[in-house]
Scaffold this motif. Structure first.
Motif, PDB file in Angstrom:
ATOM      1  N   LYS A   3       0.853  -1.179   0.000  1.00 51.45           N
ATOM      2  CA  LYS A   3       0.000   0.000   0.000  1.00 51.45           C
ATOM      3  C   LYS A   3       0.893   1.234   0.000  1.00 51.45           C
ATOM      4  O   LYS A   3       1.844   1.323   0.777  1.00 51.45           O
ATOM      5  N   THR A   4       0.582   2.192  -0.894  1.00 53.69           N
ATOM      6  CA  THR A   4       1.332   3.433  -0.972  1.00 53.69           C
ATOM      7  C   THR A   4       0.352   4.595  -1.036  1.00 53.69           C
ATOM      8  O   THR A   4      -0.593   4.568  -1.822  1.00 53.69           O
ATOM      9  N   ARG A   5       0.596   5.623  -0.214  1.00 55.61           N
ATOM     10  CA  ARG A   5      -0.259   6.820  -0.192  1.00 55.61           C
ATOM     11  C   ARG A   5       0.532   7.998  -0.732  1.00 55.61           C
ATOM     12  O   ARG A   5       1.673   8.222  -0.317  1.00 55.61           O
ATOM     13  N   VAL A   6      -0.084   8.755  -1.647  1.00 55.64           N
ATOM     14  CA  VAL A   6       0.534   9.970  -2.173  1.00 55.64           C
ATOM     15  C   VAL A   6      -0.445  11.131  -2.044  1.00 55.64           C
ATOM     16  O   VAL A   6      -1.662  10.933  -2.078  1.00 55.64           O
ATOM     17  N   VAL A  12       4.718   5.116  -7.615  1.00 58.72           N
ATOM     18  CA  VAL A  12       4.298   4.135  -6.621  1.00 58.72           C
ATOM     19  C   VAL A  12       5.094   2.849  -6.764  1.00 58.72           C
ATOM     20  O   VAL A  12       5.535   2.262  -5.789  1.00 58.72           O
ATOM     21  N   LYS A  13       5.294   2.402  -8.004  1.00 57.82           N
ATOM     22  CA  LYS A  13       5.950   1.110  -8.248  1.00 57.82           C
ATOM     23  C   LYS A  13       6.586   1.114  -9.622  1.00 57.82           C
ATOM     24  O   LYS A  13       6.071   1.742 -10.534  1.00 57.82           O
ATOM     25  N   TYR A  74       2.212   5.154 -11.621  1.00 55.98           N
ATOM     26  CA  TYR A  74       2.499   6.560 -11.336  1.00 55.98           C
ATOM     27  C   TYR A  74       1.186   7.291 -11.140  1.00 55.98           C
ATOM     28  O   TYR A  74       0.272   7.155 -11.946  1.00 55.98           O
ATOM     29  N   THR A  87      -4.478   6.536  -2.149  1.00 59.80           N
ATOM     30  CA  THR A  87      -3.805   5.352  -1.637  1.00 59.80           C
ATOM     31  C   THR A  87      -3.993   4.225  -2.648  1.00 59.80           C
ATOM     32  O   THR A  87      -5.124   3.940  -3.055  1.00 59.80           O
ATOM     33  N   TRP A  90      -1.235  -2.571  -4.284  1.00 64.38           N
ATOM     34  CA  TRP A  90      -0.622  -3.216  -5.437  1.00 64.38           C
ATOM     35  C   TRP A  90       0.246  -4.406  -5.015  1.00 64.38           C
ATOM     36  O   TRP A  90       0.571  -4.565  -3.858  1.00 64.38           O
TER      37      TRP A  90
END
Length: 91
Positions: A3-6, A12-13, A74, A87, A90
């Motif tokens: 999990k990634t929050r921007v 992100v990956k 992205y 968020t 992935w």
């Protein structure tokens, strides 16, 4: 699952994987409206996976995508979108 929050443009990956969900939520009572776009890319170009206009009245919500990605993930915020978080879950 990762999990990634921007809260602004962000990578992100990189590489092949799977994009599961996108959760969009305001970070203030009245975010500044704008366009949020998620790319299968490592930059703010390339294949668009998902795009949505986010308005000051848009409530927090999730979008289930469960799609394969090949170059990366992205998240792009246009020049006006502010006070919004995205968020991404992935693999």
């Amino acid at each position: 699952m990762n999990k990634t929050r921007v809260t602004a443009d962000g990578l992100v990956k990189t590489g092949i994987g799977k994009l599961h969900t996108i959760c969009i939520a305001p970070t203030t009572a009245t975010p500044t409206a704008g366009l949020l776009t998620v790319y299968d890319s490592t930059t703010e170009t390339g294949t668009i996976i998902y795009s949505e206009w986010v308005f000051a009245t848009t409530p927090g919500h999730s979008i289930d995508l469960d799609c394969e990605i090949y170059a990366g993930i992205y998240v792009g915020f246009d020049g006006t979108l502010a006070d919004v978080s995205c968020t991404v879950t992935w693999q």
